[in-house]
Design a protein around this motif. Structure first.
Motif, PDB file in Angstrom:
ATOM      1  N   PHE A  96       0.743  -1.022  -0.094  1.00 22.41           N
ATOM      2  CA  PHE A  96      -0.071  -0.091   0.033  1.00 22.41           C
ATOM      3  C   PHE A  96       0.868   1.256  -0.187  1.00 22.41           C
ATOM      4  O   PHE A  96       0.567   2.478  -0.306  1.00 22.41           O
ATOM      5  N   LEU A 147     -18.812  -8.553  19.119  1.00 19.29           N
ATOM      6  CA  LEU A 147     -17.589  -8.426  19.170  1.00 19.29           C
ATOM      7  C   LEU A 147     -16.733  -7.869  18.137  1.00 19.29           C
ATOM      8  O   LEU A 147     -16.716  -8.078  16.967  1.00 19.29           O
ATOM      9  N   ASN A 194     -13.539  -6.920  16.590  1.00 20.74           N
ATOM     10  CA  ASN A 194     -12.034  -6.887  16.601  1.00 20.74           C
ATOM     11  C   ASN A 194     -11.335  -5.737  15.715  1.00 20.74           C
ATOM     12  O   ASN A 194     -11.466  -5.547  14.611  1.00 20.74           O
ATOM     13  N   GLN A 252      -3.650   0.149  12.675  1.00 19.24           N
ATOM     14  CA  GLN A 252      -2.794  -0.685  11.855  1.00 19.24           C
ATOM     15  C   GLN A 252      -1.432  -0.775  12.424  1.00 19.24           C
ATOM     16  O   GLN A 252      -0.519  -1.159  11.681  1.00 19.24           O
ATOM     17  N   GLY A 259     -10.664  -4.386  -2.631  1.00 13.41           N
ATOM     18  CA  GLY A 259      -9.397  -4.032  -3.151  1.00 13.41           C
ATOM     19  C   GLY A 259      -8.557  -3.903  -2.216  1.00 13.41           C
ATOM     20  O   GLY A 259      -7.376  -4.127  -2.433  1.00 13.41           O
ATOM     21  N   GLN A 260      -8.451  -3.304  -1.070  1.00 19.21           N
ATOM     22  CA  GLN A 260      -7.530  -3.139  -0.137  1.00 19.21           C
ATOM     23  C   GLN A 260      -7.846  -3.554   1.151  1.00 19.21           C
ATOM     24  O   GLN A 260      -7.304  -3.238   2.395  1.00 19.21           O
ATOM     25  N   PHE A 319     -17.123  -9.056  14.120  1.00 21.69           N
ATOM     26  CA  PHE A 319     -16.589  -8.457  12.875  1.00 21.69           C
ATOM     27  C   PHE A 319     -15.003  -8.604  13.066  1.00 21.69           C
ATOM     28  O   PHE A 319     -14.555  -8.324  14.243  1.00 21.69           O
ATOM     29  N   LEU A 320     -14.335  -8.665  11.949  1.00 17.57           N
ATOM     30  CA  LEU A 320     -13.028  -8.114  12.092  1.00 17.57           C
ATOM     31  C   LEU A 320     -12.672  -7.537  10.617  1.00 17.57           C
ATOM     32  O   LEU A 320     -13.286  -7.925   9.674  1.00 17.57           O
ATOM     33  N   MET A 321     -11.666  -6.654  10.643  1.00 13.59           N
ATOM     34  CA  MET A 321     -11.330  -6.157   9.134  1.00 13.59           C
ATOM     35  C   MET A 321      -9.990  -5.993   9.394  1.00 13.59           C
ATOM     36  O   MET A 321      -9.461  -5.733  10.265  1.00 13.59           O
ATOM     37  N   ASN A 322      -9.407  -6.287   8.077  1.00 13.48           N
ATOM     38  CA  ASN A 322      -7.991  -6.277   7.867  1.00 13.48           C
ATOM     39  C   ASN A 322      -7.821  -5.389   6.960  1.00 13.48           C
ATOM     40  O   ASN A 322      -7.940  -5.777   5.805  1.00 13.48           O
ATOM     41  N   ASP A 323      -7.208  -4.125   7.088  1.00  9.15           N
ATOM     42  CA  ASP A 323      -6.913  -3.216   6.117  1.00  9.15           C
ATOM     43  C   ASP A 323      -5.628  -2.504   6.223  1.00  9.15           C
ATOM     44  O   ASP A 323      -5.057  -1.710   5.499  1.00  9.15           O
ATOM     45  N   LYS A 324      -4.826  -3.506   6.857  1.00 12.67           N
ATOM     46  CA  LYS A 324      -3.315  -2.940   7.110  1.00 12.67           C
ATOM     47  C   LYS A 324      -2.501  -3.308   5.974  1.00 12.67           C
ATOM     48  O   LYS A 324      -1.467  -2.875   5.566  1.00 12.67           O
ATOM     49  N   CYS A 325      -2.838  -4.852   5.741  1.00 13.16           N
ATOM     50  CA  CYS A 325      -2.067  -5.506   4.976  1.00 13.16           C
ATOM     51  C   CYS A 325      -2.579  -6.086   3.626  1.00 13.16           C
ATOM     52  O   CYS A 325      -3.712  -6.425   3.580  1.00 13.16           O
ATOM     53  N   ALA A 326      -1.851  -6.130   2.472  1.00 13.31           N
ATOM     54  CA  ALA A 326      -2.362  -6.495   1.162  1.00 13.31           C
ATOM     55  C   ALA A 326      -2.429  -7.662   1.155  1.00 13.31           C
ATOM     56  O   ALA A 326      -3.309  -8.310   0.076  1.00 13.31           O
ATOM     57  N   THR A 345      -5.964  -9.548  -0.020  1.00 14.75           N
ATOM     58  CA  THR A 345      -7.019  -8.474  -0.484  1.00 14.75           C
ATOM     59  C   THR A 345      -6.914  -8.749  -1.905  1.00 14.75           C
ATOM     60  O   THR A 345      -5.890  -9.428  -2.521  1.00 14.75           O
ATOM     61  N   LEU A 359      -8.293 -15.955   8.651  1.00 14.88           N
ATOM     62  CA  LEU A 359      -8.847 -14.469   9.223  1.00 14.88           C
ATOM     63  C   LEU A 359     -10.306 -15.012   9.517  1.00 14.88           C
ATOM     64  O   LEU A 359     -10.909 -14.580  10.702  1.00 14.88           O
TER      65      LEU A 359
END
Ligand code: SF4
Ligand code: SF4
Lengths: 254, 102, 299
Positions: free
Chosen positions: A167, B2, B4, B62, C137-138, C154-161, C164, C236
């Motif tokens: 990114f 929850l 995360n 992040q 996309g990201q 929920f969990l979201m991963n938008d740090k690592c490409a 994705t 994940l």
């Protein structure tokens, strides 16, 4: 006693030959698929430089990310252990060791007798290691060396928000569009890695003398960013890549 | 719910979980966190909830691995993290601890 | 529901982008609707606009996101409205979602993708959906919801490409394979290869290059890469927990190379995407817009 140390890094393989604790020869080659063969090749190169043959070597220590698979070594040393041992041997006053390689970053805190108090590692994520500068330098079409140097000419610090090397590349492309100078971009990249590395270093604790080792210690741009973040001047050995291999060779002698 | 907050990258998994059922929005977690990881506000993931709730600050999500490092030293024993300790309803938990692995 | 997908003409070949599309549900007279709402999902790669009449899907569009979020939002809306006779002023309430949600100037409210995707999937796939995986996309999101589409975990991963759409684009670019062909090609192998071992996209790309150099055919490299991608997304999902029914939204849902391998890895059936899966977020936003508009009317 003659011992050898091999450091199986993620990008390069280093071999050193020690005689009674003194470095006789060292050799560095690029890594590849056939690790075992390459380890042998690196060692043979070092032996040749020392004008010795394998039978002269009493013990072989091996360290590094792929160290488990080298059958001809008789001592395996963890990277953290090898780093600390090599660092303290050459620089007895050092209490904090920072090792930045192509794919990993580490910070280690040790006691005067080489006991490891604490350590922190970043591995398998390019954002906290040397590969990050490599891909970024490609994005702005500079060699890694030029990229490191131009960073020193930066006039302003711009934060790079992305915490991922992929990114960050898109972010850098945006910066190029915005006509940001290459110097400032390079600095932003080095500042980003430095922020992550120094967080680790501060976590383990900064001693009076901090030693920076690993291939990235040659990157003047990163060193400048690190010194600024840590508010001190890191010490750098003349050949920072070989400290781990030296540590492995020393361990083999024990 | 929850919630995360955090990430998984090549090096590992770093999530702070906030149980919004347990969180009462008191804000006790904000002060003790040296890295300013928490904020209180309306639940951005439940537009129909009216009560305030804790969340991890977007800019910090992040970077959790590095931010929380000082609270999770390898060599020293830590019983409870400052944020976990401050939260009386027990709404905060972490997915990772820094363990001494050699 | 019929989906008349129009493919827009490409000037330059971009291997890593999905085609754009728009559609109108036939047989709805919007002028008779008592409430018209709109959901706009401004993602990093594409933006969607969904128009709902009385909570029913009326029209939608999906377009590339440009450099400017407000403009992308406006473009998506205009395209969705194209040919319907409806004007932006006819819309009573608009909700923005997605990564550019705060940059939708004509939206009354911004709501996270998490809430919108749960709600949207509940509408598109029905109330039996419990797990929603959205790979954009990201970012990558895993959402567990109840029968009303309310988020439970929920969990979201938008740090690592890695894991994705960006991670997929990188390999598409590296191998010069259009992203929509990757899935099909990845199954044209004699046997399933082991997955690419690096998680990090930067290292995985280097690994893929190495595999090609060592003589692996292109399809085999794609298979190894898709498998790694599926594994990574699977890990994940397991953190949030997986329950039936399992739905997938976002661009990655169209990549069967990943979807089929993921289904195998989790040992679960993934609901076949019957709609343009990319619109789930915007559908949820339009549904929230209806609830919020009604709430306001009551005041
Ligand atoms: S572990 Fe420490 S830094 Fe991390 S959230 Fe808790 S209090 Fe903050
Ligand atoms: S893809 Fe980015 S965040 Fe993920 S592991 Fe690689 S550099 Fe790190």
């Amino acid at each position: 006693m003659i011992t050898a140390g091999i450091d199986m890094g993620s990008a390069t393989i280093k071999a050193v030959i020690l005689k009674d604790g003194k470095v006789l020869a060292q050799n560095i080659i690029d890594t590849g698929r056939e690790k075992e063969k390459l380890a042998k090749e690196a060692l043979d190169g070092a032996l040749k430089k020392a004008k010795l043959s394998l039978s002269d070597v009493e013990h072989i220590g091996v360290t590094g990310v792929g160290y488990k698979i080298i059958p001809f070594a008789d001592k395996q040393v963890t990277v953290v252990g090898a780093d600390a041992k090599g660092a303290l041997y050459l620089f007895p006053s050092v209490r904090t060791v920072i090792d930045i390689g192509a794919e990993e970053g580490r910070a280690i805190k040790c006691t005067p007798d080489g006991r490891i108090v604490d350590f922190a590692i970043n591995e398998k994520c390019a954002a906290g290691a040397g590969s990050f500068t490599e891909s970024m330098s490609r994005a702005i079409e500079l060699s890694v060396q030029e990229f490191a140097k131009v960073s020193l000419e930066s006039t302003q610090s711009i934060p790079l928000n992305a915490q991922c090397a992929v990114f960050a590349e898109s972010e850098v492309v945006g910066l190029i569009h915005a006509k940001t100078s290459k110097a400032d971009i390079a600095r932003a990249v080095h500042d980003g890695i430095s922020a992550r590395i120094s967080a680790m270093a501060r976590t383990v604790g900064l001693g009076k003398d901090v030693l920076l080792i690993g291939g990235m210690a040659r990157n003047v741009g990163l060193v400048a960013s690190l010194n600024k973040d840590l508010e001190l001047e890191v010490m750098i050995p003349k050949e920072p890549e070989f400290i781990g291999a030296i540590g492995a060779a020393l361990s083999a002698a024990e | 719910m929850l919630a995360n907050y955090g990430y998984k990258d090549g090096s590992g998994e770093y999530f702070i979980t906030i149980d919004t059922e347990k969180c009462n929005g008191c804000g006790a977690c904000i002060e003790p966190c040296p890295e300013h990881c928490f904020q209180i506000g309306s639940d951005e993931n439940d537009p129909l909830r009216d009560e305030p709730v804790a969340a991890v600050v977007p800019g910090q999500r992040q970077k959790l691995k590095y931010l929380c490092m000082p609270c999770k030293p390898a060599g020293r024993a830590v019983n409870k993290l400052p944020c976990e300790e401050a939260c009386t309803p027990g709404a905060i938990s972490h997915s990772w601890y820094h363990v001494l692995q050699r | 529901m019929t989906t008349g997908t129009e493919k827009r003409k490409e000037k330059k070949v971009e291997y890593w982008k999905w085609p754009e599309s728009r559609s109108t549900t036939p047989g709805i007279d919007w002028t008779k609707a008592s409430i018209i709402t709109c959901g706009i999902d401004v993602g990093s790669v594409s933006s969607q606009a969904v128009i709902m009449t009385d909570g029913k899907l009326f029209a939608y569009s999906s377009r590339r996101t440009g450099y400017n979020s407000p403009e992308s939002a406006r473009n998506a809306l205009n395209w969705a409205l194209e040919g319907t006779g409806m004007k932006p002023e006819d819309i009573h309430y608009t909700v923005g979602t997605g990564y550019g949600r705060v940059n939708v100037p004509f939206a009354q409210r911004a709501i996270t993708e998490i809430a919108c995707h749960a709600r949207g999937a509940n509408y598109l796939y029905g109330p039996s959906v419990r797990t929603i995986l959205d790979v954009g996309g990201q970012d990558c999101k895993v959402i567990r919801c109840d029968e009303r589409g309310k988020v439970e975990t929920f969990l979201m991963n938008d740090k690592c490409a890695a894991g994705t759409g960006r991670g997929m684009e990188i390999i598409a670019d590296l191998l010069s394979v259009p992203v929509q062909d990757i899935g099909r090609l990845s199954f044209e192998v004699d046997e399933e290869p082991p997955p690419v071992s690096s998680t990090c996209t930067i290292f995985a790309k280097a690994e893929a290059t190495g595999l090609l150099e060592s003589g692996w055919p292109l399809n085999r490299v794609l298979a190894a890469y898709c498998r790694a991608m599926a594994h990574r997304i699977g890990e994940l999902i397991l953190r949030a927990g997986v329950a039936k029914d399992f739905a997938m939204t976002g661009g990655m849902a169209k990549n069967e190379g990943v979807v089929k391998r993921l289904a195998k890895e989790l040992n679960i059936d993934i609901l076949p995407p019957s709609f343009d899966t990319q619109i789930a977020g915007a559908v949820g936003a339009a549904l929230f817009a209806k609830v919020l508009a009604e709430k306001e009317q009551k005041k």
